[in-house]
Write a protein that holds these residues in place. Sequence first.
Motif, PDB file in Angstrom:
ATOM      1  N   ILE A   1       0.807  -1.220   0.000  1.00 47.30           N
ATOM      2  CA  ILE A   1       0.000   0.000   0.000  1.00 47.30           C
ATOM      3  C   ILE A   1       0.843   1.275   0.000  1.00 47.30           C
ATOM      4  CG2 ILE A   1      -1.903  -1.138   1.179  1.00 47.30           C
ATOM      5  CD1 ILE A   1      -1.057   0.501   3.672  1.00 47.30           C
ATOM      6  N   ALA A   2       2.149   1.155  -0.071  1.00 46.48           N
ATOM      7  CA  ALA A   2       3.000   2.344   0.015  1.00 46.48           C
ATOM      8  C   ALA A   2       2.679   3.345  -1.096  1.00 46.48           C
ATOM      9  CB  ALA A   2       4.473   1.953  -0.029  1.00 46.48           C
ATOM     10  N   ALA A   3       2.554   2.866  -2.313  1.00 40.71           N
ATOM     11  CA  ALA A   3       2.259   3.779  -3.433  1.00 40.71           C
ATOM     12  C   ALA A   3       0.863   4.390  -3.298  1.00 40.71           C
ATOM     13  CB  ALA A   3       2.388   3.040  -4.754  1.00 40.71           C
ATOM     14  N   TRP A   4      -0.108   3.568  -2.898  1.00 40.94           N
ATOM     15  CA  TRP A   4      -1.471   4.075  -2.733  1.00 40.94           C
ATOM     16  C   TRP A   4      -1.550   5.102  -1.610  1.00 40.94           C
ATOM     17  CZ3 TRP A   4      -4.816   3.565  -6.406  1.00 40.94           C
ATOM     18  CH2 TRP A   4      -4.716   2.478  -7.270  1.00 40.94           C
ATOM     19  N   LEU A   5      -0.818   4.838  -0.527  1.00 37.97           N
ATOM     20  CA  LEU A   5      -0.805   5.780   0.587  1.00 37.97           C
ATOM     21  C   LEU A   5      -0.165   7.100   0.158  1.00 37.97           C
ATOM     22  CD1 LEU A   5      -1.425   6.216   3.587  1.00 37.97           C
ATOM     23  CD2 LEU A   5       0.856   5.376   4.095  1.00 37.97           C
ATOM     24  N   GLY A   6       0.955   7.012  -0.560  1.00 35.82           N
ATOM     25  CA  GLY A   6       1.599   8.232  -1.056  1.00 35.82           C
ATOM     26  C   GLY A   6       0.692   9.016  -1.981  1.00 35.82           C
ATOM     27  N   ALA A   7      -0.015   8.314  -2.889  1.00 40.76           N
ATOM     28  CA  ALA A   7      -0.922   9.003  -3.809  1.00 40.76           C
ATOM     29  C   ALA A   7      -2.102   9.632  -3.064  1.00 40.76           C
ATOM     30  CB  ALA A   7      -1.435   8.021  -4.862  1.00 40.76           C
ATOM     31  N   GLY A   8      -2.614   8.912  -2.068  1.00 36.71           N
ATOM     32  CA  GLY A   8      -3.723   9.465  -1.278  1.00 36.71           C
ATOM     33  C   GLY A   8      -3.327  10.706  -0.507  1.00 36.71           C
ATOM     34  N   VAL A   9      -2.150  10.651   0.108  1.00 33.55           N
ATOM     35  CA  VAL A   9      -1.667  11.815   0.849  1.00 33.55           C
ATOM     36  C   VAL A   9      -1.399  12.972  -0.108  1.00 33.55           C
ATOM     37  CG1 VAL A   9       0.269  12.686   2.219  1.00 33.55           C
ATOM     38  CG2 VAL A   9      -0.754  10.496   2.781  1.00 33.55           C
ATOM     39  N   LEU A  10      -0.898  12.657  -1.298  1.00 36.34           N
ATOM     40  CA  LEU A  10      -0.652  13.701  -2.288  1.00 36.34           C
ATOM     41  C   LEU A  10      -1.951  14.399  -2.678  1.00 36.34           C
ATOM     42  CD1 LEU A  10       1.261  15.112  -4.333  1.00 36.34           C
ATOM     43  CD2 LEU A  10       0.680  13.295  -5.927  1.00 36.34           C
ATOM     44  N   ILE A  11      -2.976  13.653  -2.990  1.00 37.39           N
ATOM     45  CA  ILE A  11      -4.240  14.262  -3.406  1.00 37.39           C
ATOM     46  C   ILE A  11      -4.889  15.036  -2.250  1.00 37.39           C
ATOM     47  CG2 ILE A  11      -6.597  13.744  -4.164  1.00 37.39           C
ATOM     48  CD1 ILE A  11      -5.356  11.507  -5.872  1.00 37.39           C
ATOM     49  N   LEU A  12      -4.908  14.447  -1.068  1.00 41.89           N
ATOM     50  CA  LEU A  12      -5.487  15.160   0.078  1.00 41.89           C
ATOM     51  C   LEU A  12      -4.670  16.403   0.425  1.00 41.89           C
ATOM     52  CD1 LEU A  12      -6.566  12.187   2.367  1.00 41.89           C
ATOM     53  CD2 LEU A  12      -8.017  13.678   0.985  1.00 41.89           C
ATOM     54  N   GLY A  13      -3.350  16.291   0.294  1.00 42.94           N
ATOM     55  CA  GLY A  13      -2.493  17.458   0.550  1.00 42.94           C
ATOM     56  C   GLY A  13      -2.741  18.568  -0.448  1.00 42.94           C
TER      57      GLY A  13
END
Length: 109
Positions: free
Chosen positions: A74-86
Motif C-alpha cells: 500500500i505504500a504507493a497508494w498511501l503516497g498518492a492518497g496523501v498527495l491528493i489530500l495534501g
Amino acid sequence: MDREDPSVVVPDIAEALVSIAERYAVGQVGALLPDELVKDLSAPKDWELLRLTAVLLGALGSGVGAHLLGMTDIAAWLGAGVLILGLIAAFRHDFRRFISIFPSGGLAP
C-alpha cells in the motif's frame, strides 16, 4: 475598529469607480487604478511553490514510511492518497490544475 462616516467615504469610492470605468473604456486594463492610490501597495507573497513542496514531501514521506514499516503493498497508494489530500488542503478549489498533470487526468475540468 474605527468606522468612517459613509458620507465621507462613499464619494471617494464613487470617484475611484468612475476612474476605473473610464480607464477600462479606453483600454487601460493594466492600469485601472490611479497611480496615487497604488503607489504604497506591494504585491502579496506567492507561497505556491512552498505549499507544493510541502505536499510532495509529505506524500513522499508517507510512501517511504509505509515501505519502511513493511507495508509495501500500500505504500504507493498511501503516497498518492496523501498527495491528493495534501493538494486539496493546500490549494482548496485550485487543486484540480495539479491533478491534470497525472496520466489519467480524470478530475481535471
